[in-house]
Design a protein around this motif. Sequence first.
Motif, PDB file in Angstrom:
ATOM      1  N   PRO A   1       8.426  -8.834  -7.853  1.00  9.92           N
ATOM      2  CA  PRO A   1       7.378  -9.749  -7.369  1.00  9.92           C
ATOM      3  C   PRO A   1       7.214  -9.652  -5.860  1.00  9.92           C
ATOM      4  O   PRO A   1       8.187  -9.538  -5.105  1.00  9.92           O
ATOM      5  N   LEU A   2       5.969  -9.680  -5.413  1.00 10.20           N
ATOM      6  CA  LEU A   2       5.674  -9.636  -3.989  1.00 10.20           C
ATOM      7  C   LEU A   2       5.757 -11.037  -3.391  1.00 10.20           C
ATOM      8  O   LEU A   2       5.338 -12.011  -4.010  1.00 10.20           O
ATOM      9  N   ASN A   3       6.257 -11.109  -2.159  1.00 15.03           N
ATOM     10  CA  ASN A   3       6.326 -12.397  -1.466  1.00 15.03           C
ATOM     11  C   ASN A   3       5.072 -12.590  -0.627  1.00 15.03           C
ATOM     12  O   ASN A   3       5.069 -12.407   0.586  1.00 15.03           O
ATOM     13  N   THR A   4       3.986 -12.874  -1.313  1.00 17.02           N
ATOM     14  CA  THR A   4       2.717 -13.113  -0.626  1.00 17.02           C
ATOM     15  C   THR A   4       2.438 -14.596  -0.654  1.00 17.02           C
ATOM     16  O   THR A   4       2.124 -15.165  -1.690  1.00 17.02           O
TER      17      THR A   4
ATOM     18  N   ASP B   1      -2.409  -2.795  -9.437  1.00 16.65           N
ATOM     19  CA  ASP B   1      -3.476  -3.331  -8.597  1.00 16.65           C
ATOM     20  C   ASP B   1      -2.915  -4.242  -7.511  1.00 16.65           C
ATOM     21  O   ASP B   1      -3.389  -4.240  -6.373  1.00 16.65           O
ATOM     22  N   LYS B   2      -1.896  -5.010  -7.824  1.00 19.80           N
ATOM     23  CA  LYS B   2      -1.348  -5.997  -6.889  1.00 19.80           C
ATOM     24  C   LYS B   2      -0.641  -5.344  -5.711  1.00 19.80           C
ATOM     25  O   LYS B   2      -0.543  -5.931  -4.629  1.00 19.80           O
ATOM     26  N   TYR B   3      -0.151  -4.122  -5.868  1.00 17.60           N
ATOM     27  CA  TYR B   3       0.645  -3.475  -4.827  1.00 17.60           C
ATOM     28  C   TYR B   3      -0.180  -2.670  -3.827  1.00 17.60           C
ATOM     29  O   TYR B   3       0.369  -2.163  -2.849  1.00 17.60           O
ATOM     30  N   PHE B   4      -1.483  -2.517  -4.078  1.00 10.92           N
ATOM     31  CA  PHE B   4      -2.258  -1.601  -3.241  1.00 10.92           C
ATOM     32  C   PHE B   4      -3.549  -2.234  -2.745  1.00 10.92           C
ATOM     33  O   PHE B   4      -4.097  -3.149  -3.366  1.00 10.92           O
ATOM     34  N   ASP B   5      -4.010  -1.715  -1.615  1.00  6.72           N
ATOM     35  CA  ASP B   5      -5.283  -2.134  -1.035  1.00  6.72           C
ATOM     36  C   ASP B   5      -6.144  -0.897  -0.778  1.00  6.72           C
ATOM     37  O   ASP B   5      -7.020  -0.568  -1.573  1.00  6.72           O
TER      38      ASP B   5
ATOM     39  N   ASP C   1       0.824  -1.208   0.000  1.00  8.40           N
ATOM     40  CA  ASP C   1       0.000   0.000   0.000  1.00  8.40           C
ATOM     41  C   ASP C   1       0.864   1.267   0.000  1.00  8.40           C
ATOM     42  O   ASP C   1       0.548   2.244   0.672  1.00  8.40           O
ATOM     43  N   GLY C   2       1.957   1.237  -0.720  1.00 10.93           N
ATOM     44  CA  GLY C   2       2.847   2.386  -0.786  1.00 10.93           C
ATOM     45  C   GLY C   2       4.269   1.922  -1.026  1.00 10.93           C
ATOM     46  O   GLY C   2       4.505   0.841  -1.564  1.00 10.93           O
ATOM     47  N   GLY C   3       5.234   2.740  -0.613  1.00 11.68           N
ATOM     48  CA  GLY C   3       6.621   2.347  -0.774  1.00 11.68           C
ATOM     49  C   GLY C   3       6.991   2.125  -2.233  1.00 11.68           C
ATOM     50  O   GLY C   3       6.766   2.992  -3.083  1.00 11.68           O
ATOM     51  N   TRP C   4       7.554   0.954  -2.512  1.00  9.23           N
ATOM     52  CA  TRP C   4       7.935   0.624  -3.880  1.00  9.23           C
ATOM     53  C   TRP C   4       6.720   0.569  -4.803  1.00  9.23           C
ATOM     54  O   TRP C   4       6.849   0.690  -6.017  1.00  9.23           O
ATOM     55  N   GLY C   5       5.540   0.424  -4.214  1.00  8.89           N
ATOM     56  CA  GLY C   5       4.319   0.418  -5.014  1.00  8.89           C
ATOM     57  C   GLY C   5       4.139   1.685  -5.819  1.00  8.89           C
ATOM     58  O   GLY C   5       3.606   1.657  -6.935  1.00  8.89           O
ATOM     59  N   TRP C   6       4.600   2.817  -5.283  1.00  5.02           N
ATOM     60  CA  TRP C   6       4.481   4.066  -6.035  1.00  5.02           C
ATOM     61  C   TRP C   6       5.444   4.092  -7.214  1.00  5.02           C
ATOM     62  O   TRP C   6       5.144   4.684  -8.256  1.00  5.02           O
ATOM     63  N   VAL C   7       6.600   3.438  -7.078  1.00  8.17           N
ATOM     64  CA  VAL C   7       7.509   3.307  -8.217  1.00  8.17           C
ATOM     65  C   VAL C   7       6.843   2.481  -9.311  1.00  8.17           C
ATOM     66  O   VAL C   7       6.891   2.821 -10.500  1.00  8.17           O
ATOM     67  N   VAL C   8       6.205   1.391  -8.909  1.00  7.07           N
ATOM     68  CA  VAL C   8       5.477   0.552  -9.861  1.00  7.07           C
ATOM     69  C   VAL C   8       4.346   1.340 -10.513  1.00  7.07           C
ATOM     70  O   VAL C   8       4.088   1.213 -11.716  1.00  7.07           O
ATOM     71  N   THR C   9       3.671   2.180  -9.726  1.00  5.74           N
ATOM     72  CA  THR C   9       2.572   2.990 -10.261  1.00  5.74           C
ATOM     73  C   THR C   9       3.041   3.908 -11.380  1.00  5.74           C
ATOM     74  O   THR C   9       2.432   3.974 -12.458  1.00  5.74           O
ATOM     75  N   PHE C  10       4.150   4.613 -11.164  1.00  6.87           N
ATOM     76  CA  PHE C  10       4.613   5.573 -12.164  1.00  6.87           C
ATOM     77  C   PHE C  10       5.283   4.885 -13.349  1.00  6.87           C
ATOM     78  O   PHE C  10       5.176   5.365 -14.480  1.00  6.87           O
ATOM     79  N   THR C  11       5.942   3.763 -13.117  1.00  4.48           N
ATOM     80  CA  THR C  11       6.470   3.018 -14.260  1.00  4.48           C
ATOM     81  C   THR C  11       5.335   2.399 -15.069  1.00  4.48           C
ATOM     82  O   THR C  11       5.425   2.311 -16.303  1.00  4.48           O
ATOM     83  N   SER C  12       4.258   1.988 -14.400  1.00  8.24           N
ATOM     84  CA  SER C  12       3.095   1.464 -15.111  1.00  8.24           C
ATOM     85  C   SER C  12       2.410   2.566 -15.915  1.00  8.24           C
ATOM     86  O   SER C  12       1.914   2.328 -17.014  1.00  8.24           O
ATOM     87  N   CYS C  13       2.380   3.769 -15.350  1.00  4.51           N
ATOM     88  CA  CYS C  13       1.839   4.920 -16.083  1.00  4.51           C
ATOM     89  C   CYS C  13       2.647   5.152 -17.362  1.00  4.51           C
ATOM     90  O   CYS C  13       2.081   5.366 -18.439  1.00  4.51           O
ATOM     91  N   PHE C  14       3.960   5.057 -17.247  1.00  5.74           N
ATOM     92  CA  PHE C  14       4.842   5.204 -18.405  1.00  5.74           C
ATOM     93  C   PHE C  14       4.628   4.048 -19.389  1.00  5.74           C
ATOM     94  O   PHE C  14       4.607   4.253 -20.605  1.00  5.74           O
TER      95      PHE C  14
END
Length: 470
Positions: free
Chosen positions: A219-222, A158-162, A37-50
């Motif tokens: 990849p997330l370790n879930t 979607d996978k990085y956030f709740d 719900d944050g952290g590296w998830g925001w990096v993924v968000t902006f790279t996904s936007c790109f």
Amino acid sequence: MTWKRTVISKTNTEVNKQTSRHLSDGGCEQSHGKLPDGGWGWVVTFTSCFGIALSVAFINTFGMFYTSMTDELGFELTSVTLIGSIHTAISFGGAVLVVPLVERFGERYVLVVSGMLQFIGCFVSAFLTSFPILFLCMGIILGIGAATSFVTCIMATDKYFDKKKTTALTLTSLGGSLSIVVFSPVAKLLLENYGFRGTMLIFSAILLNTVVCGVAVIPLNTKKPKIVTDTSHSTRVDVSFAKRPSFIMYMITNALFVAGLYIPVGFLPETGLSVGIGMDDISLVFSISGVVQIAGRLAFGFVSYKLPSHIIKLWIIFLVAVGLTLLIVPFSTQLYQYIIFSLLNGFFAGGSNIGFNLCLKNLLELKYYGRGLSFALMMQGVGGLLGNPTAASLQRVFGNGNIAFYFASIVFILSGLILSPFSKARKHNPTEIEISVSKKKLKVYTKRVEHNEDNIIVYERYVDLVEFNV
């Protein structure tokens, strides 16, 4: 392993959502998969936007390529619009096939392969003169690469956030509008200086950056327990929602609005040139539209957040408004008139692009959302396949360049009107799931609570840990 089903009337009993069930030994652990719900998830968000900006780069600039391809390669306009249409159709309709690939191999590997496909399709197209092979490389291979990138970027975010999922997905979706702002002037500049072939070579290098987007998705370790399901019940994919009249009209609306969505992108350059507006000014018009589309997406998202029960009505308003703004083009002969068109059309088109996703939650239960979205994107692919070629055929039959915009206007207005009988707000029926594990008793307790308008339905089940596939 059978489920115990209990129906509780809401008029008599209220369930406490905070109550947790314990096993008879009094000790348990709740197995929740906690997202960053944050952290590296925001990096993924902006790279996904790109990544999304790259995946729709050609869709948003095909109009400029149409003019260059007809001049340099000698193809007819109807033929080159077919390339753009198949590319658009695969980009959206491919969602149905991409999801299983992501579930099997993960977002990172799919994005890397996507970048390679886009690079190959674009690079090879620079050296082709045969229409069938160009159709294969620029339309199909490049379209498959765009489809895998577009869908995977959304799934990665979607996978990085709740709790912050809506914010993250909104930021990711802005890539579609940023693509217009950035790649419209870039395509125009490259086509003027390097022609079609040189531009395709440079674009192939740009699209290869999708591989970088894939590398950024860690990849997330879930770890989730694998439960052996009750074999006494057959597991079937439930698509009963597809028979509902409201969803059928929603599917038709998706096909119609995308059929008209990319007509301005495809035909505005030719129409502008015919009235003396230069390619520099047309590029400016596209860039303005891209900026305003960002505002339209944000405005639609804000109003939807404030008025969640009226999202369908809001989408209908935006669809009809887009149709009305398209009537400006046939009567425009000056640059300022085209800019007015880009401001109005861009705002409402931006909202329409995000509206189809948000209003689906008012039409279907949450458990059907993923399948419903896949069907919607598939129908958008059909609309993208038929839209521009139909408009080009109408131009040829009537000998009038403006007929494409009249056609798009009718399609947009019709797409909103056919959905209006189903614009009544739908009440959401939330579902709660609780899993408790007892280490001493070696049992797992599973509880699912479903809410509907009149009742609360509780499903409970005990499973021995020995039935887990550890």
